[in-house]
Write a protein that holds these residues in place. Sequence first.
Motif, PDB file in Angstrom:
ATOM      1  N   ILE A 124       1.032  -1.091   0.102  1.00  0.00           N
ATOM      2  CA  ILE A 124      -0.074  -0.029  -0.017  1.00  0.00           C
ATOM      3  C   ILE A 124       0.840   1.220  -0.040  1.00  0.00           C
ATOM      4  CG2 ILE A 124      -1.916   1.388   1.258  1.00  0.00           C
ATOM      5  CD1 ILE A 124      -2.535  -1.643   2.398  1.00  0.00           C
ATOM      6  N   THR A 125       0.724   2.201  -0.767  1.00  0.00           N
ATOM      7  CA  THR A 125       1.298   3.419  -0.955  1.00  0.00           C
ATOM      8  C   THR A 125       0.501   4.571  -0.638  1.00  0.00           C
ATOM      9  OG1 THR A 125       0.924   3.763  -3.305  1.00  0.00           O
ATOM     10  CG2 THR A 125       2.690   2.293  -2.782  1.00  0.00           C
ATOM     11  N   LEU A 126       1.034   5.717  -0.724  1.00  0.00           N
ATOM     12  CA  LEU A 126       0.171   6.803  -0.396  1.00  0.00           C
ATOM     13  C   LEU A 126      -0.474   7.490  -1.584  1.00  0.00           C
ATOM     14  CD1 LEU A 126       2.420   9.115   1.925  1.00  0.00           C
ATOM     15  CD2 LEU A 126       0.559   7.712   2.596  1.00  0.00           C
ATOM     16  N   ASP A 127      -0.195   6.831  -2.912  1.00  0.00           N
ATOM     17  CA  ASP A 127      -0.768   7.219  -4.009  1.00  0.00           C
ATOM     18  C   ASP A 127      -2.135   6.213  -4.352  1.00  0.00           C
ATOM     19  OD1 ASP A 127       0.922   9.267  -4.476  1.00  0.00           O
ATOM     20  OD2 ASP A 127       2.369   7.533  -5.458  1.00  0.00           O
ATOM     21  N   ALA A 128      -3.135   6.717  -4.746  1.00  0.00           N
ATOM     22  CA  ALA A 128      -4.191   5.988  -4.967  1.00  0.00           C
ATOM     23  C   ALA A 128      -3.912   4.767  -6.187  1.00  0.00           C
ATOM     24  CB  ALA A 128      -5.329   6.532  -5.269  1.00  0.00           C
ATOM     25  N   SER A 129      -4.332   3.655  -5.963  1.00  0.00           N
ATOM     26  CA  SER A 129      -4.158   2.570  -7.171  1.00  0.00           C
ATOM     27  C   SER A 129      -4.997   1.422  -6.864  1.00  0.00           C
ATOM     28  CB  SER A 129      -2.820   2.267  -6.793  1.00  0.00           C
ATOM     29  OG  SER A 129      -2.328   1.125  -7.520  1.00  0.00           O
ATOM     30  N   THR A 130      -5.561   0.893  -7.948  1.00  0.00           N
ATOM     31  CA  THR A 130      -6.360  -0.239  -7.959  1.00  0.00           C
ATOM     32  C   THR A 130      -5.538  -1.637  -7.996  1.00  0.00           C
ATOM     33  OG1 THR A 130      -6.585  -0.335 -10.680  1.00  0.00           O
ATOM     34  CG2 THR A 130      -8.161   0.763  -9.493  1.00  0.00           C
ATOM     35  N   GLU A 131      -3.891  -1.129  -7.689  1.00  0.00           N
ATOM     36  CA  GLU A 131      -3.185  -2.610  -7.624  1.00  0.00           C
ATOM     37  C   GLU A 131      -3.088  -2.952  -6.153  1.00  0.00           C
ATOM     38  OE1 GLU A 131       0.446  -1.581  -9.208  1.00  0.00           O
ATOM     39  OE2 GLU A 131      -0.537  -1.143 -11.404  1.00  0.00           O
ATOM     40  N   ASN A 132      -4.062  -2.547  -5.188  1.00  0.00           N
ATOM     41  CA  ASN A 132      -3.788  -3.046  -4.086  1.00  0.00           C
ATOM     42  C   ASN A 132      -5.327  -2.940  -3.256  1.00  0.00           C
ATOM     43  OD1 ASN A 132      -4.161  -0.554  -2.102  1.00  0.00           O
ATOM     44  ND2 ASN A 132      -2.408  -0.137  -3.273  1.00  0.00           N
ATOM     45  N   TYR A 133      -5.616  -3.856  -2.401  1.00  0.00           N
ATOM     46  CA  TYR A 133      -6.829  -4.075  -1.638  1.00  0.00           C
ATOM     47  C   TYR A 133      -7.179  -2.854  -0.992  1.00  0.00           C
ATOM     48  CZ  TYR A 133     -10.628  -6.800   0.625  1.00  0.00           C
ATOM     49  OH  TYR A 133     -11.593  -7.288   1.033  1.00  0.00           O
ATOM     50  N   TYR A 134      -6.523  -1.870  -0.297  1.00  0.00           N
ATOM     51  CA  TYR A 134      -6.711  -0.803   0.388  1.00  0.00           C
ATOM     52  C   TYR A 134      -7.320   0.043  -0.627  1.00  0.00           C
ATOM     53  CZ  TYR A 134      -6.289   3.493   2.973  1.00  0.00           C
ATOM     54  OH  TYR A 134      -6.439   4.707   3.589  1.00  0.00           O
ATOM     55  N   TRP A 135      -6.718   0.401  -1.616  1.00  0.00           N
ATOM     56  CA  TRP A 135      -7.169   1.637  -2.438  1.00  0.00           C
ATOM     57  C   TRP A 135      -8.559   1.212  -3.213  1.00  0.00           C
ATOM     58  CZ3 TRP A 135      -6.911   6.320  -1.170  1.00  0.00           C
ATOM     59  CH2 TRP A 135      -5.489   6.872  -0.715  1.00  0.00           C
ATOM     60  N   SER A 136      -8.337   0.041  -3.525  1.00  0.00           N
ATOM     61  CA  SER A 136      -9.503  -0.300  -4.357  1.00  0.00           C
ATOM     62  C   SER A 136     -10.834  -0.225  -3.483  1.00  0.00           C
ATOM     63  CB  SER A 136      -9.101  -1.676  -5.190  1.00  0.00           C
ATOM     64  OG  SER A 136      -8.366  -1.767  -5.959  1.00  0.00           O
ATOM     65  N   SER A 137     -10.610  -0.974  -2.252  1.00  0.00           N
ATOM     66  CA  SER A 137     -11.711  -0.619  -1.353  1.00  0.00           C
ATOM     67  C   SER A 137     -12.099   0.844  -1.131  1.00  0.00           C
ATOM     68  CB  SER A 137     -11.584  -1.373  -0.196  1.00  0.00           C
ATOM     69  OG  SER A 137     -10.982  -2.700  -0.258  1.00  0.00           O
ATOM     70  N   ARG A 138     -11.306   1.671  -0.931  1.00  0.00           N
ATOM     71  CA  ARG A 138     -11.647   2.978  -0.544  1.00  0.00           C
ATOM     72  C   ARG A 138     -12.437   3.559  -1.688  1.00  0.00           C
ATOM     73  NH1 ARG A 138      -9.552   5.016   4.450  1.00  0.00           N
ATOM     74  NH2 ARG A 138     -10.648   7.025   3.885  1.00  0.00           N
ATOM     75  N   LEU A 139     -11.814   3.348  -2.995  1.00  0.00           N
ATOM     76  CA  LEU A 139     -12.695   3.859  -4.258  1.00  0.00           C
ATOM     77  C   LEU A 139     -14.037   3.219  -4.387  1.00  0.00           C
ATOM     78  CD1 LEU A 139      -9.297   3.422  -6.587  1.00  0.00           C
ATOM     79  CD2 LEU A 139     -10.462   5.664  -5.973  1.00  0.00           C
ATOM     80  N   ILE A 140     -14.108   1.840  -3.951  1.00  0.00           N
ATOM     81  CA  ILE A 140     -15.606   1.194  -4.118  1.00  0.00           C
ATOM     82  C   ILE A 140     -16.469   2.243  -3.165  1.00  0.00           C
ATOM     83  CG2 ILE A 140     -17.146  -0.496  -3.379  1.00  0.00           C
ATOM     84  CD1 ILE A 140     -14.753  -2.265  -4.791  1.00  0.00           C
ATOM     85  N   GLY A 141     -15.865   2.474  -1.979  1.00  0.00           N
ATOM     86  CA  GLY A 141     -16.813   3.239  -1.023  1.00  0.00           C
ATOM     87  C   GLY A 141     -17.226   4.665  -1.248  1.00  0.00           C
ATOM     88  N   ALA A 142     -16.254   5.269  -2.129  1.00  0.00           N
ATOM     89  CA  ALA A 142     -16.247   6.589  -2.637  1.00  0.00           C
ATOM     90  C   ALA A 142     -17.424   6.824  -3.539  1.00  0.00           C
ATOM     91  CB  ALA A 142     -14.902   7.217  -2.871  1.00  0.00           C
ATOM     92  N   LEU A 143     -17.260   5.668  -4.680  1.00  0.00           N
ATOM     93  CA  LEU A 143     -18.170   5.743  -5.717  1.00  0.00           C
ATOM     94  C   LEU A 143     -19.658   5.245  -4.962  1.00  0.00           C
ATOM     95  CD1 LEU A 143     -15.830   4.203  -8.400  1.00  0.00           C
ATOM     96  CD2 LEU A 143     -16.634   6.405  -8.339  1.00  0.00           C
ATOM     97  N   ALA A 144     -19.556   4.134  -4.448  1.00  0.00           N
ATOM     98  CA  ALA A 144     -20.746   3.874  -3.848  1.00  0.00           C
ATOM     99  C   ALA A 144     -21.596   4.804  -2.796  1.00  0.00           C
ATOM    100  CB  ALA A 144     -20.794   2.337  -3.253  1.00  0.00           C
ATOM    101  N   ASP A 145     -20.835   5.385  -2.138  1.00  0.00           N
ATOM    102  CA  ASP A 145     -21.545   6.444  -1.103  1.00  0.00           C
ATOM    103  C   ASP A 145     -22.283   7.639  -1.937  1.00  0.00           C
ATOM    104  OD1 ASP A 145     -21.822   7.699   1.539  1.00  0.00           O
ATOM    105  OD2 ASP A 145     -20.574   9.107   0.839  1.00  0.00           O
TER     106      ASP A 145
END
Length: 177
Positions: A94-115
Amino acid sequence: PDRKVAPEDVQYLLSSHYQGTDYDPYINRDTGKRGMYRSIGINRTGVTTICQIRPDVPDAIKGIEWICFGSTTFGAFLPFYTAVSRVPDYLSRITLDASTENYYWSSRLIGALADSCYSASVQNIERYQLAVGTKGREIIREYYEKMIKTGDFSLTEEANEKLSAMAEKETTSTLNK
């Protein structure tokens, strides 16, 4: 309780947003109370884990950690074996840069879009959560049986790799939707 508490029970509680009440921020009508109280599971959580200690299995594989990154309302709890020397890249790089290459950022992106479009995405989110939980349990059971049969508890790392690959596939599929 009248039965054992399962990780899914904890997930439900931690994902609460007053579903079925006038306080639910995702309700489709203005109740005058919508969003009045802070919901447990919406966009205020970076990581949630559930530690499941199974008393009926050998000590080497007794612990299962269920991890959810981001909002528990939109994220999926992924089980994985503890007491391993290596965590799969998809979960650990996991890096400080958003990326779909890891579970953390992909999960955060799903939450932001679904919210922002809850009613249009809730079915995809529920299918995602069920898929990760169900397939995760299947993999845990598959490797439990292999480890009991062979006595090789180092298979936990292989199991975690398979769990990680499954989570990446399901998460990417959901993000695409």
